[in-house]
Design a protein around this motif. Sequence first.
Motif, PDB file in Angstrom:
ATOM      1  N   LYS A 288      -4.758   7.345   5.045  1.00  0.00           N
ATOM      2  CA  LYS A 288      -6.202   7.497   4.820  1.00  0.00           C
ATOM      3  C   LYS A 288      -6.971   6.384   5.524  1.00  0.00           C
ATOM      4  O   LYS A 288      -8.006   6.636   6.152  1.00  0.00           O
ATOM      5  CB  LYS A 288      -6.530   7.498   3.333  1.00  0.00           C
ATOM      6  N   ASP A 289      -6.483   5.154   5.438  1.00  0.00           N
ATOM      7  CA  ASP A 289      -7.134   4.033   6.133  1.00  0.00           C
ATOM      8  C   ASP A 289      -7.166   4.277   7.638  1.00  0.00           C
ATOM      9  O   ASP A 289      -8.153   3.971   8.306  1.00  0.00           O
ATOM     10  CB  ASP A 289      -6.423   2.714   5.836  1.00  0.00           C
TER      11      ASP A 289
ATOM     12  N   LYS B 268      -0.910  12.045  -2.074  1.00  0.00           N
ATOM     13  CA  LYS B 268      -1.505  11.408  -3.264  1.00  0.00           C
ATOM     14  C   LYS B 268      -1.014  12.077  -4.538  1.00  0.00           C
ATOM     15  O   LYS B 268      -0.684  11.403  -5.516  1.00  0.00           O
ATOM     16  CB  LYS B 268      -3.039  11.479  -3.205  1.00  0.00           C
TER      17      LYS B 268
ATOM     18  N   GLU C 165      -2.402   5.786   1.226  1.00  0.00           N
ATOM     19  CA  GLU C 165      -3.472   4.820   1.507  1.00  0.00           C
ATOM     20  C   GLU C 165      -3.454   4.397   2.976  1.00  0.00           C
ATOM     21  O   GLU C 165      -4.510   4.260   3.604  1.00  0.00           O
ATOM     22  CB  GLU C 165      -3.321   3.579   0.621  1.00  0.00           C
TER      23      GLU C 165
ATOM     24  N   PRO D  77       0.832  -1.203   0.000  1.00  0.00           N
ATOM     25  CA  PRO D  77       0.000   0.000   0.000  1.00  0.00           C
ATOM     26  C   PRO D  77       0.871   1.259   0.000  1.00  0.00           C
ATOM     27  O   PRO D  77       1.972   1.272   0.553  1.00  0.00           O
ATOM     28  CB  PRO D  77      -0.807  -0.109   1.288  1.00  0.00           C
TER      29      PRO D  77
END
Length: 131
Positions: free
Chosen positions: A14-15, A108, A11, A7
């Motif tokens: 954000k998770d 990102k 990510e 990942p």
Amino acid sequence: MKKKYEPKPSEIIKDFLDYMAVCQKEYQAACSEMFAEDKKHQDFVHAIEFENNSKERSKIATQFNISRNKRRAAKDRSLALERIAKFYSDKANKPFIDKLRSMVKDQKKEEEWLESERVYKQRGSDVNDTA
């Protein structure tokens, strides 16, 4: 050989933020369920007290037991999530969480740029010119 999926940093962060938001919602739901089962307590006690038929009293006692088990499960869930939910909802931590969200957006963009087709544009004379 296939490369194992890793990942991206954006990510993962954000998770983590999503997980904290989910924990807060689950904590609130567990607390609501616990309080709802608490309200039933007195009703069950009085129903058992005033029921003369022993079979009916037994049925009420079984319902009471089920209610208390639901309450215990909800309380355990709320206690497991309480610190995370309170951290997430604490106004003092809001700037930190907002900075993390902003960082995810910037990260990102950086990851998208790194994965894009990059081309070098010459600035000066042609390197192949030897004259």
